[in-house]
Design an enzyme around this catalytic site. Structure first.
Site, mmCIF file in Angstrom:
data_model
loop_
_atom_site.group_PDB
_atom_site.id
_atom_site.type_symbol
_atom_site.label_atom_id
_atom_site.label_comp_id
_atom_site.label_asym_id
_atom_site.label_seq_id
_atom_site.Cartn_x
_atom_site.Cartn_y
_atom_site.Cartn_z
ATOM 1 N N GLN A 1 -9.323 2.119 -0.681
ATOM 2 C CA GLN A 1 -10.202 1.488 0.304
ATOM 3 C C GLN A 1 -9.812 0.032 0.525
ATOM 4 O O GLN A 1 -9.877 -0.486 1.645
ATOM 5 C CB GLN A 1 -11.661 1.583 -0.157
ATOM 6 C CG GLN A 1 -12.650 0.793 0.672
ATOM 7 C CD GLN A 1 -12.728 1.253 2.120
ATOM 8 O OE1 GLN A 1 -12.310 2.364 2.441
ATOM 9 N NE2 GLN A 1 -13.257 0.397 2.991
ATOM 10 N N GLU A 2 -9.379 -0.633 -0.538
ATOM 11 C CA GLU A 2 -9.016 -2.054 -0.436
ATOM 12 C C GLU A 2 -7.677 -2.264 0.258
ATOM 13 O O GLU A 2 -7.548 -3.136 1.120
ATOM 14 C CB GLU A 2 -8.971 -2.675 -1.835
ATOM 15 C CG GLU A 2 -10.314 -2.755 -2.550
ATOM 16 C CD GLU A 2 -11.194 -3.860 -1.998
ATOM 17 O OE1 GLU A 2 -10.797 -4.537 -1.040
ATOM 18 O OE2 GLU A 2 -12.318 -4.037 -2.524
#
Length: 468
Positions: free
Chosen positions: A311-312
């Site tokens: 996600q990052e």
């Protein structure tokens, strides 16, 4: 004389036990299913492994059917024992033999099944979807399936549906495969070994991100799902389950479970799904050992940490955002200093620091919050800050919600960007909606990684042999 008394005692004990059970029924009749479960102190459930029904994550067994049946067992004051059937044929054999008390595995209520088993009121409705390969001609009606190879799981509602449909479309080429889960069936279609399969809509929603090259052509039929019981003259256990499920539906608890297990899968992005599969194959292997190491030191599931990293940064160690955060876990300079990171672009340092920071957030959250809600709130705090999370929990309590339930808190996080709400809080404005999306996406990636880690996505050789 003592020997005679001992022999008499050995004869009397089973008689006394049967008498006690007869008293429980209130009529002197033989004990029924409800008597038997109370006598054992446990409710025995037959189910199958599936992300829609029953599976294991870092917090132990879970799944929508499992959580519902566990609540029923608790209401009866019983322990829940789970027997994981290898396939639907074994599941129904266990139920028919009386080896289990209840079967719950996303089971559709069908005419054939109704002739052999009792079932509860419906707790979920689904559509049976025809699945095909993107790029191929999309069928629009059943007649267009004639002469094409269709694969389904043996003993499934989809197999029964196709058998009945063959009366109207006699040239359907249907192969029923024992133990073929959704992922195996979809893999057969993806590889071209089969033209179509039928998949329940809730299972398709969870699996479509793993098979972005497949899509739903049309809905063949709708059906309802229920719990199944072995028929008995006295149906008190069945009726107790019926009352329990009715209350759960009316109270909104079933809807809450649906949101918990399915809501973060309701958005599908074809490009993102294809990218995830590609990056999982090409990028993740480089860092998997580092995720395992960080997991061992922090107590988190390595797949959860990998989901956070995806996600990052999409597992890009050189990623840099416009605001200056960088690296696999996209650490700010302040967080890097706090966690002792010298080089944010070093994957090992980034993963270790990100995992340690998430553990720090998790430890600061009220330990009374049960899992997995505590982990989801820790992730929100990782993104938006612990202070804003606590503001949202206070707003939740003031509004009559449960501040220990993520589904309630996430609604109040969305309000932290509105002046009429954030002015009531200690820490003021926050992009709470961003944190909600952040957690939802991590849940999505985590579910995919758990399932891919347990299944290689390819059908077993035995299933392939049945197609020849």
């Amino acid at each position: 004389m003592n020997m005679v008394f001992a022999q008499l005692k050995s004869l009397l004990v089973p008689v006394v036990a049967l008498t006690a059970l007869a008293v429980m029924t209130g009529s002197g009749s033989p004990p029924d299913a409800l008597d038997r479960v109370h006598s054992r102190g446990e409710l025995v459930l037959a189910t199958t492994l599936s992300p829609t029904t029953y599976y294991h994550n870092q917090h132990g067994p879970t799944g929508m059917d499992y959580e519902l049946v566990r609540g029923f067992a608790e209401e009866l004051g019983l322990e829940l024992k789970v027997i994981e059937a290898q396939d639907l044929g074994e599941l129904f054999s266990l139920l028919e033999a009386g080896s289990v008390d209840i079967a719950a595995a996303g089971l559709s209520i069908t005419p054939d099944r109704a002739r052999h088993f009792d079932f509860t009121t419906s707790y979920q409705s689904i559509q049976h979807k025809i699945i095909y390969r993107r790029g191929e001609t999309r069928p629009r009606q059943l007649s267009e399936l004639a002469g094409k190879r269709i694969v389904v799981e043996a003993d499934s509602a989809n197999a029964e549906l196709l058998r009945h449909l063959q009366e109207d479309v006699p040239f359907l080429d249907v192969t029923e495969l024992p133990g073929a889960g959704v992922e195996a069936l979809m893999a057969l279609v993806r590889s071209g070994r089969a033209d179509y399969t039928l998949v329940d809509s809730n299972r398709f929603a969870l699996h479509r991100t793993l098979f972005p090259d497949l899509d739903a052509a049309f809905d063949a039929e709708a059906s309802s799902m229920g719990w199944f019981f072995r028929p008995e003259p006295n149906r008190r256990l069945h009726h107790a389950a019926q009352r329990y499920l009715t209350r759960m539906k009316l109270s909104g608890e079933v809807a809450k479970l649906e949101r918990r297990f399915f809501r973060h899968h309701d958005r599908f992005d074809l490009y993102a799904a294809r990218s995830f599969i590609r990056h999982r194959d090409q990028r993740l292997p480089q860092y998997q050992d580092d995720f395992h190491t960080a997991a061992a030191s922090t107590g988190f599931d390595w797949r959860l940490l990998a989901a956070v990293a995806y996600q990052e940064s999409m597992w890009d160690a050189g990623a840099v955002s416009p605001t200056g955060v960088r690296g696999l876990m996209m650490l700010t300079q302040q967080t890097a200093r706090e966690m002792g990171v010298a080089n944010r672009e070093d994957p090992r340092q980034s993963i270790a620091a990100g995992a340690a920071y998430l553990r720090k957030m998790h430890d600061r959250i009220n330990e009374d919050i049960p899992e997995p809600d505590r982990t989801w709130m820790a992730l929100a705090a990782y993104n938006v800050g612990i202070g804003h999370l606590e503001d949202a929990r206070q707003l939740t309590a003031r509004g009559g919600g449960d501040p220990n339930r993520w589904q309630d808190v996430r609604q109040r996080l969305l309000l932290l960007s509105r002046p009429d709400y954030y002015r009531q809080t200690r820490h003021g404005f926050a992009s709470g909606g961003q944190a909600v999306v952040y957690v939802r996406e991590i849940q999505n990636y985590y579910d995919r990684l758990v399932w891919l880690d347990q299944h290689n996505g390819e059908p077993a050789p035995t299933l392939l042999a049945m197609l020849h």
